[in-house]
Design an enzyme around this catalytic site. Structure first.
Site, PDB file in Angstrom:
ATOM      1  N   LEU A 162      23.485 -56.327  34.044  1.00  0.00           N
ATOM      2  CA  LEU A 162      23.175 -55.783  32.718  1.00  0.00           C
ATOM      3  C   LEU A 162      22.413 -54.464  32.841  1.00  0.00           C
ATOM      4  CD1 LEU A 162      21.884 -58.978  30.852  1.00  0.00           C
ATOM      5  CD2 LEU A 162      24.090 -57.873  30.615  1.00  0.00           C
ATOM      6  N   PRO A 163      23.023 -53.440  33.423  1.00  0.00           N
ATOM      7  CA  PRO A 163      22.331 -52.158  33.494  1.00  0.00           C
ATOM      8  C   PRO A 163      22.051 -51.648  32.079  1.00  0.00           C
ATOM      9  CG  PRO A 163      24.493 -52.036  34.562  1.00  0.00           C
ATOM     10  CD  PRO A 163      24.368 -53.376  33.946  1.00  0.00           C
ATOM     11  N   HIS A 164      20.852 -51.124  31.865  1.00  0.00           N
ATOM     12  CA  HIS A 164      20.499 -50.653  30.526  1.00  0.00           C
ATOM     13  C   HIS A 164      19.409 -49.599  30.603  1.00  0.00           C
ATOM     14  CE1 HIS A 164      17.892 -54.067  31.501  1.00  0.00           C
ATOM     15  NE2 HIS A 164      16.967 -53.476  30.764  1.00  0.00           N
ATOM     16  N   CYS A 165      19.315 -48.806  29.524  1.00  0.00           N
ATOM     17  CA  CYS A 165      18.274 -47.790  29.440  1.00  0.00           C
ATOM     18  C   CYS A 165      18.152 -47.296  28.006  1.00  0.00           C
ATOM     19  CB  CYS A 165      18.579 -46.615  30.367  1.00  0.00           C
ATOM     20  SG  CYS A 165      20.009 -45.619  29.874  1.00  0.00           S
TER      21      CYS A 165
END
Length: 155
Positions: A68-71
């Site tokens: 779940l890559p997020h930014c």
């Protein structure tokens, strides 16, 4: 709050990616795909932010082969994401290989809505039968429709 996952993961942002070799390459794919859907988001800046966040702590959900890559990103006005299915799996740092990545980008000035989005994705992917159905999807359209169906059940 009702999360409109169909506006976060659009048909343009759900893809099957073949022969991706690394986490960095997976994040590059996500950034480019999100840029294609939302031109106001610079893919290089997004890649930088995703990489910074991933270096803080790996975003792979335990025992799922899902990341779940997020930014947060200044150029982002509403949540947007990319859902990628890798063939074969992609090495994702110390957490092992991943088959799916749900990349999420949210505005800098956001409340906790993004936490609910991440929680819903994690709940879907932590259910072995639902994860199995996602992994068996034969096309990006099928993958998207299956995820949207499961996400609606949680809301």
């Amino acid at each position: 709050m009702v999360i409109r996952f169909e506006t976060i993961f659009t048909p343009v942002t759900v893809r099957f990616v073949h022969n991706c070799q690394s986490r960095k390459s997976a994040l590059q794919h996500s950034a480019q795909i999100i840029h294609q859907e939302r031109k106001s988001i610079d893919s290089r800046k997004l890649l930088e932010k995703l990489t910074e966040r991933e270096e803080l702590a790996c975003t792979v959900i335990d025992d799922t082969r899902v990341a779940l890559p997020h930014c947060r990103l200044e150029e982002c006005s509403t949540p947007i994401g990319a859902l990628l299915r890798f063939k074969p799996d992609v090495p994702f740092g110390n957490a092992g290989a991943v088959t799916l990545a749900f990349t999420l980008v949210v505005p800098v000035e956001t409340d906790d809505d993004h936490l609910q989005i991440l929680k819903t994705i994690a709940m879907v992917c932590s259910d072995p039968s639902q994860l199995g159905e996602l992994l068996e999807a034969r096309s990006p359209t099928s993958l998207r429709d299956t995820f949207l169906s499961f996400a609606r059940q949680i809301e």
